[in-house]
Design a protein around this motif. Structure first.
Motif, PDB file in Angstrom:
ATOM      1  N   UNK A  13       0.845  -1.179   0.000  1.00  0.00           N
ATOM      2  CA  UNK A  13       0.000   0.000   0.000  1.00  0.00           C
ATOM      3  C   UNK A  13       0.889   1.241   0.000  1.00  0.00           C
ATOM      4  N   UNK A  14       0.560   2.153  -0.857  1.00  0.00           N
ATOM      5  CA  UNK A  14       1.263   3.424  -0.994  1.00  0.00           C
ATOM      6  C   UNK A  14       1.189   4.212   0.322  1.00  0.00           C
ATOM      7  N   UNK A  15       2.299   4.793   0.751  1.00  0.00           N
ATOM      8  CA  UNK A  15       2.319   5.552   2.009  1.00  0.00           C
ATOM      9  C   UNK A  15       1.381   6.759   1.954  1.00  0.00           C
ATOM     10  N   UNK A  16       1.196   7.328   0.767  1.00  0.00           N
ATOM     11  CA  UNK A  16       0.267   8.451   0.614  1.00  0.00           C
ATOM     12  C   UNK A  16      -1.155   8.012   0.957  1.00  0.00           C
ATOM     13  N   UNK A  17      -1.563   6.864   0.464  1.00  0.00           N
ATOM     14  CA  UNK A  17      -2.915   6.354   0.731  1.00  0.00           C
ATOM     15  C   UNK A  17      -3.092   6.132   2.228  1.00  0.00           C
ATOM     16  N   UNK A  18      -2.113   5.502   2.852  1.00  0.00           N
ATOM     17  CA  UNK A  18      -2.190   5.239   4.292  1.00  0.00           C
ATOM     18  C   UNK A  18      -2.272   6.548   5.072  1.00  0.00           C
ATOM     19  N   UNK A  19      -1.476   7.523   4.679  1.00  0.00           N
ATOM     20  CA  UNK A  19      -1.458   8.820   5.368  1.00  0.00           C
ATOM     21  C   UNK A  19      -2.799   9.543   5.226  1.00  0.00           C
ATOM     22  N   UNK A  20      -3.408   9.454   4.055  1.00  0.00           N
ATOM     23  CA  UNK A  20      -4.654  10.163   3.786  1.00  0.00           C
ATOM     24  C   UNK A  20      -5.856   9.468   4.437  1.00  0.00           C
ATOM     25  N   UNK A  21      -5.853   8.139   4.470  1.00  0.00           N
ATOM     26  CA  UNK A  21      -7.054   7.411   4.876  1.00  0.00           C
ATOM     27  C   UNK A  21      -7.014   6.771   6.264  1.00  0.00           C
ATOM     28  N   UNK A  22      -5.865   6.703   6.915  1.00  0.00           N
ATOM     29  CA  UNK A  22      -5.818   6.092   8.241  1.00  0.00           C
ATOM     30  C   UNK A  22      -5.208   7.095   9.205  1.00  0.00           C
ATOM     31  N   UNK A  23      -5.944   7.527  10.230  1.00  0.00           N
ATOM     32  CA  UNK A  23      -7.301   7.126  10.568  1.00  0.00           C
ATOM     33  C   UNK A  23      -8.318   7.696   9.585  1.00  0.00           C
ATOM     34  N   UNK A  24      -9.428   6.999   9.471  1.00  0.00           N
ATOM     35  CA  UNK A  24     -10.479   7.394   8.532  1.00  0.00           C
ATOM     36  C   UNK A  24     -11.528   8.269   9.216  1.00  0.00           C
ATOM     37  N   UNK A  25     -12.190   9.042   8.409  1.00  0.00           N
ATOM     38  CA  UNK A  25     -13.385   9.727   8.896  1.00  0.00           C
ATOM     39  C   UNK A  25     -14.487   8.673   9.007  1.00  0.00           C
ATOM     40  N   UNK A  26     -15.495   8.957   9.812  1.00  0.00           N
ATOM     41  CA  UNK A  26     -16.613   8.023   9.900  1.00  0.00           C
ATOM     42  C   UNK A  26     -17.289   7.877   8.545  1.00  0.00           C
ATOM     43  N   UNK A  27     -17.379   8.961   7.806  1.00  0.00           N
ATOM     44  CA  UNK A  27     -17.985   8.907   6.479  1.00  0.00           C
ATOM     45  C   UNK A  27     -17.236   7.935   5.583  1.00  0.00           C
ATOM     46  N   UNK A  28     -15.924   8.079   5.510  1.00  0.00           N
ATOM     47  CA  UNK A  28     -15.118   7.190   4.686  1.00  0.00           C
ATOM     48  C   UNK A  28     -15.229   5.744   5.131  1.00  0.00           C
ATOM     49  N   UNK A  29     -15.207   5.537   6.431  1.00  0.00           N
ATOM     50  CA  UNK A  29     -15.323   4.196   6.989  1.00  0.00           C
ATOM     51  C   UNK A  29     -16.635   3.543   6.560  1.00  0.00           C
ATOM     52  N   UNK A  30     -17.730   4.243   6.741  1.00  0.00           N
ATOM     53  CA  UNK A  30     -19.037   3.663   6.401  1.00  0.00           C
ATOM     54  C   UNK A  30     -19.219   3.477   4.898  1.00  0.00           C
ATOM     55  N   UNK A  31     -18.652   4.367   4.104  1.00  0.00           N
ATOM     56  CA  UNK A  31     -18.741   4.193   2.649  1.00  0.00           C
ATOM     57  C   UNK A  31     -18.048   2.895   2.246  1.00  0.00           C
ATOM     58  N   UNK A  32     -16.834   2.682   2.740  1.00  0.00           N
ATOM     59  CA  UNK A  32     -16.117   1.451   2.394  1.00  0.00           C
ATOM     60  C   UNK A  32     -16.826   0.219   2.946  1.00  0.00           C
TER      61      UNK A  32
END
Length: 104
Positions: A1-20
């Motif tokens: 997993x790209x470090x950029x993706x991890x940095x942007x998405x973890x921790x996630x917003x509740x919105x992002x979490x529920x969408x996934x």
């Protein structure tokens, strides 16, 4: 997993979490809004702007993918990358819950 993706998405917003979470099955934006409202007993209501902005960003970042269009509604599903991000977030939440339950 790209470090950029991890940095942007973890921790996630509740919105992002529920969408996934919702996109583990094929769904369109309005269905996600309805499911999240039901899952959270109305505590989280995702506005159209937030929903479609999140879907667009997640698609661009490769966490979800467009499947097809039905009745002018875009149907999406989570990708393998999206599952990896979701799994990281679930592990993080479980760790926090365990720490709370154990009293630090």
């Amino acid at each position: 997993m790209d470090s950029h993706i991890k940095k942007v998405y973890v921790p996630m917003t509740e919105t992002g979490f529920y969408i996934l979470m919702c996109l583990q099955e094929e769904m369109h934006g309005y269905s996600i809004v309805q499911k999240v409202e039901k899952l959270t007993d109305g505590e989280i209501i995702i506005s159209p702007g937030t929903m479609y902005g999140s879907l667009s960003k997640m698609e661009k970042d490769g966490l979800i993918r467009f499947v097809r269009e039905e009745n002018k509604r875009k149907i999406y599903i989570i990708t393998d990358l999206g599952r990896q991000v979701l799994e990281l977030e679930i592990k993080r939440i479980k760790r926090m819950h365990r720490n709370i339950a154990e009293g630090f």
